[in-house]
Scaffold this active site. Structure first.
Site, PDB file in Angstrom:
ATOM      1  N   ILE A  87     -23.228 -24.804  31.493  1.00 50.36           N
ATOM      2  CA  ILE A  87     -22.157 -24.160  30.724  1.00 50.36           C
ATOM      3  C   ILE A  87     -22.515 -22.713  30.420  1.00 50.36           C
ATOM      4  O   ILE A  87     -21.677 -21.801  30.557  1.00 50.36           O
ATOM      5  CB  ILE A  87     -21.883 -24.951  29.431  1.00 50.36           C
ATOM      6  CG1 ILE A  87     -21.242 -26.296  29.765  1.00 50.36           C
ATOM      7  CG2 ILE A  87     -20.991 -24.151  28.478  1.00 50.36           C
ATOM      8  CD1 ILE A  87     -20.977 -27.182  28.568  1.00 50.36           C
ATOM      9  N   GLN A  90     -21.971 -20.528  33.473  1.00 49.91           N
ATOM     10  CA  GLN A  90     -20.575 -20.194  33.699  1.00 49.91           C
ATOM     11  C   GLN A  90     -20.035 -19.223  32.642  1.00 49.91           C
ATOM     12  O   GLN A  90     -19.289 -18.301  32.962  1.00 49.91           O
ATOM     13  CB  GLN A  90     -19.724 -21.471  33.704  1.00 49.91           C
ATOM     14  CG  GLN A  90     -18.226 -21.227  33.830  1.00 49.91           C
ATOM     15  CD  GLN A  90     -17.845 -20.427  35.065  1.00 49.91           C
ATOM     16  OE1 GLN A  90     -18.492 -20.549  36.113  1.00 49.91           O
ATOM     17  NE2 GLN A  90     -16.804 -19.615  34.955  1.00 49.91           N
ATOM     18  N   GLU A  91     -20.430 -19.429  31.404  1.00 52.62           N
ATOM     19  CA  GLU A  91     -19.855 -18.639  30.317  1.00 52.62           C
ATOM     20  C   GLU A  91     -20.390 -17.204  30.258  1.00 52.62           C
ATOM     21  O   GLU A  91     -19.626 -16.270  30.017  1.00 52.62           O
ATOM     22  CB  GLU A  91     -20.134 -19.326  28.968  1.00 52.62           C
ATOM     23  CG  GLU A  91     -19.330 -20.587  28.732  1.00 52.62           C
ATOM     24  CD  GLU A  91     -17.885 -20.300  28.349  1.00 52.62           C
ATOM     25  OE1 GLU A  91     -17.276 -19.357  28.910  1.00 52.62           O
ATOM     26  OE2 GLU A  91     -17.360 -21.015  27.489  1.00 52.62           O
ATOM     27  N   SER A  92     -21.691 -17.018  30.463  1.00 52.48           N
ATOM     28  CA  SER A  92     -22.252 -15.694  30.226  1.00 52.48           C
ATOM     29  C   SER A  92     -23.271 -15.226  31.248  1.00 52.48           C
ATOM     30  O   SER A  92     -23.735 -14.087  31.157  1.00 52.48           O
ATOM     31  CB  SER A  92     -22.922 -15.674  28.844  1.00 52.48           C
ATOM     32  OG  SER A  92     -24.070 -16.509  28.844  1.00 52.48           O
TER      33      SER A  92
END
Length: 208
Positions: A87, A90-92
């Site tokens: 996660i 993908q996010e940062s």
């Protein structure tokens, strides 16, 4: 085993003992959650390997803080570290100063009002944007949020969709019998598989 709750009838005014026998009320068993998020536990060394290879923008101290938070989340919340790392990817892309177009901040891209609510309910310190730019604090708040979504939705794919699109939106879609958006879910799964293969991690938490 199912838990039972013993309830005593309230005595009438002036009574010193209950007038009826104790009643045992069975509580419904809590559904099993995180069915695909509890694989073989990945070792702390493997967490460090992933962070060393993927989180080059983090200082050694920040990587250590994130490692500690991932271990805590695995122990206390039942979250697989590799799942959380996917996660974050993908996010940062592990950029601690990342800011999204909607105002989400940090490694796990939390919006300040969401993070403030989580911190308040769990008795954690929250200093606004500065807290979210701190990698360890960001991961702690983000993993609590993710755990709450898993408790709410049960299905991990729905929880991941809600993490990205918001729990209210996903809840409404499910109430209407519609499937939540899968684009973010699919990207997280792709990162999960890539990290597992790249670092030879024996984790099968995403359904085998």
């Amino acid at each position: 085993p199912e838990a039972t709750e013993r309830r005593m009838p309230e005595p009438a005014r002036g009574d010193t003992e209950p007038k009826a026998k104790d009643v045992e009320v069975e509580k419904p068993s809590k559904p099993t959650l995180r069915p695909i998020l509890l694989p073989e536990v990945i070792a702390e060394r493997e967490i460090r390997d992933v962070l060393a290879g993927e989180a080059k923008k983090l200082s050694a101290a920040h990587r250590e803080a994130v490692t500690s938070e991932l271990i805590r989340a695995q122990r206390d919340l039942g979250l697989e570290p590799l799942f959380v790392l996917a996660i974050i990817t993908q996010e940062s892309r592990f950029k601690p100063r990342a800011v999204g177009p909607a105002g989400s901040i940090g490694l796990m891209q939390l919006r300040p009002f969401v993070a403030k609510d989580i911190a308040k309910r769990h008795g954690l310190r929250f200093g606004g944007r500065a807290t979210l730019f701190d990698p360890g604090a960001n991961v702690r708040l983000g993993t609590i949020f993710l755990s709450e979504l898993l408790d709410r939705f049960g299905d991990p794919s729905h929880a991941i969709a809600a993490y990205n699109a918001g729990p209210t939106r996903v809840g409404r879609l499910l109430d209407r019998g519609r499937r939540p958006p899968q684009r973010f879910v699919n990207k997280v799964r792709a990162h999960y598989d890539t990290l597992r293969e790249r670092y030879s991690i024996e984790a099968t938490g995403w359904g085998g």
